[in-house]
Motif scaffolding. Sequence first.
Motif, PDB file in Angstrom:
ATOM      1  N   UNK A 172      14.658 -98.141  32.214  1.00 30.03           N
ATOM      2  CA  UNK A 172      14.278 -97.238  31.121  1.00 30.03           C
ATOM      3  C   UNK A 172      12.964 -97.702  30.496  1.00 30.03           C
ATOM      4  N   UNK A 173      12.048 -96.745  30.281  1.00 28.86           N
ATOM      5  CA  UNK A 173      10.730 -97.067  29.737  1.00 28.86           C
ATOM      6  C   UNK A 173      10.369 -96.088  28.629  1.00 28.86           C
ATOM      7  N   UNK A 174       9.747 -96.616  27.592  1.00 28.36           N
ATOM      8  CA  UNK A 174       9.232 -95.789  26.490  1.00 28.36           C
ATOM      9  C   UNK A 174       7.721 -95.705  26.665  1.00 28.36           C
ATOM     10  N   UNK A 175       7.287 -94.635  27.339  1.00 25.49           N
ATOM     11  CA  UNK A 175       5.883 -94.522  27.743  1.00 25.49           C
ATOM     12  C   UNK A 175       4.931 -94.455  26.559  1.00 25.49           C
ATOM     13  N   UNK A 176       5.393 -93.881  25.452  1.00 27.35           N
ATOM     14  CA  UNK A 176       4.516 -93.762  24.293  1.00 27.35           C
ATOM     15  C   UNK A 176       4.176 -95.087  23.643  1.00 27.35           C
ATOM     16  N   UNK A 177       4.925 -96.136  24.008  1.00 25.07           N
ATOM     17  CA  UNK A 177       4.687 -97.455  23.428  1.00 25.07           C
ATOM     18  C   UNK A 177       3.965 -98.398  24.379  1.00 25.07           C
ATOM     19  N   UNK A 178       3.853 -98.015  25.654  1.00 24.66           N
ATOM     20  CA  UNK A 178       3.281 -98.947  26.638  1.00 24.66           C
ATOM     21  C   UNK A 178       1.793 -99.171  26.437  1.00 24.66           C
ATOM     22  N   UNK A 179       1.058 -98.119  26.060  1.00 23.56           N
ATOM     23  CA  UNK A 179      -0.400 -98.229  25.962  1.00 23.56           C
ATOM     24  C   UNK A 179      -0.804 -99.314  24.974  1.00 23.56           C
ATOM     25  N   UNK A 180      -0.211 -99.290  23.779  1.00 24.46           N
ATOM     26  CA  UNK A 180      -0.579-100.275  22.764  1.00 24.46           C
ATOM     27  C   UNK A 180      -0.152-101.682  23.175  1.00 24.46           C
ATOM     28  N   UNK A 181       1.009-101.792  23.831  1.00 26.01           N
ATOM     29  CA  UNK A 181       1.455-103.120  24.260  1.00 26.01           C
ATOM     30  C   UNK A 181       0.566-103.677  25.365  1.00 26.01           C
ATOM     31  N   UNK A 182       0.191-102.825  26.320  1.00 22.28           N
ATOM     32  CA  UNK A 182      -0.688-103.279  27.395  1.00 22.28           C
ATOM     33  C   UNK A 182      -2.048-103.699  26.851  1.00 22.28           C
ATOM     34  N   UNK A 183      -2.516-102.998  25.821  1.00 21.01           N
ATOM     35  CA  UNK A 183      -3.823-103.316  25.234  1.00 21.01           C
ATOM     36  C   UNK A 183      -3.842-104.701  24.607  1.00 21.01           C
ATOM     37  N   UNK A 184      -2.678-105.180  24.195  1.00 23.52           N
ATOM     38  CA  UNK A 184      -2.598-106.516  23.609  1.00 23.52           C
ATOM     39  C   UNK A 184      -2.683-107.608  24.675  1.00 23.52           C
ATOM     40  N   UNK A 185      -2.424-107.233  25.937  1.00 23.14           N
ATOM     41  CA  UNK A 185      -2.542-108.187  27.030  1.00 23.14           C
ATOM     42  C   UNK A 185      -1.481-109.265  27.049  1.00 23.14           C
ATOM     43  N   UNK A 186      -0.284-108.948  26.514  1.00 23.41           N
ATOM     44  CA  UNK A 186       0.734-109.995  26.422  1.00 23.41           C
ATOM     45  C   UNK A 186       2.109-109.507  26.846  1.00 23.41           C
ATOM     46  N   UNK A 187       2.181-108.436  27.647  1.00 17.21           N
ATOM     47  CA  UNK A 187       3.447-108.018  28.242  1.00 17.21           C
ATOM     48  C   UNK A 187       4.222-107.008  27.426  1.00 17.21           C
ATOM     49  N   UNK A 188       5.325-106.521  28.044  1.00 14.22           N
ATOM     50  CA  UNK A 188       6.182-105.502  27.444  1.00 14.22           C
ATOM     51  C   UNK A 188       7.267-106.130  26.565  1.00 14.22           C
ATOM     52  N   UNK A 189       7.519-105.529  25.429  1.00 14.24           N
ATOM     53  CA  UNK A 189       8.685-105.853  24.618  1.00 14.24           C
ATOM     54  C   UNK A 189       9.322-104.552  24.128  1.00 14.24           C
TER      55      UNK A 189
END
Length: 337
Positions: A172-189
């Motif tokens: 399960x993935x929350x696509x609307x939250x991935x962009x900001x997390x990826x931009x931080x360069x520190x993985x998914x939470x």
Amino acid sequence: MKLATLKRGGRDGTLIVVSKDLTRAVEVNGIAPTLQQALEHWTDTSPRLQSVYDELNAGKRADAFTLHLPSLASPLPRAYQWLDGSAYVKHVELVRKARGVELPESFWHDPLMYQGLSDGFLAPHEDIPLQDPSWGLDLEAEVAVITDDVPMGITPEEAAGHIKLLMLVNDVTLRGLTKDELAKGFGFIQSKPASAFSPIAVTPDELGDAWSANKVHLPLLSFINAKPFGHPNAGVDMTFDFAQLVAHGAKTRNLSAGTIVGSGTVANITDSGDADVGSSCIAEIRMIETIKNGAAKTPWLQDGDSVKIDMLDKTGSSIFGAIEQKVRKTKGGVKAA
């Protein structure tokens, strides 16, 4: 051999051996009370569990009971480690293309992998909680393997021998939250909540010749609201096989028995970007729509939507049992043990 876990007996459930046709089962507390314990002593437990499996299929187990798939947890209700790869690089290339980002050459010889939530998985028939529709809830249909103890620095050739069980996954993935997390360069939470696994875990030999070169050469079926969504072959376009993924995860660490390693979203993509066999996640369809038409039209999963993920053998019978979930709006909160 087919194994599963009943939703009773504490957080790790109760291990059962399941018949080949998924209709009957036997508790095996005398061998191992949980799948985790069976994996930790696999050399000893595996032949004993296999004997139970053979007797069950031969109709020689008086203690067998009728199996009700909704009574099952994910085979490992929680795991010490859940490592999800991205083995289908053409899928990654397509997603990045829609964002206008080039695919680095290294992606073709060095797997992508992240460490996901593993302290509590959804059951295969458990609702998917949705707190905020704007977060873009998506399914990801995948295949995964479970290992025994894997030593650090192992080669892919050696890693193949540590693959003990296979399952299906809804990552399960929350696509609307991935962009900001990826931009931080520190993985998914936040964008990677709890996943669900198929009701049944199977040993590779159960797949016959469909298990070859450390890949599963069968279509992975997914449905949304009972309508076919995708049926890509899990053995096609898999740039990195499961032995390579396990070895990648073990490069600088030991992997404890019960480690789960996922394939990433299964995808068969043509050079034109069309998913001729459908897709295993909504994001892929939306990327194709964006490339072709300039905008995505397929919606993310909403309250009340249903998801089904399955894989059939050559006779048309389910191998792992289906993941069947509904999306339910929730305000969140802590789930009781």
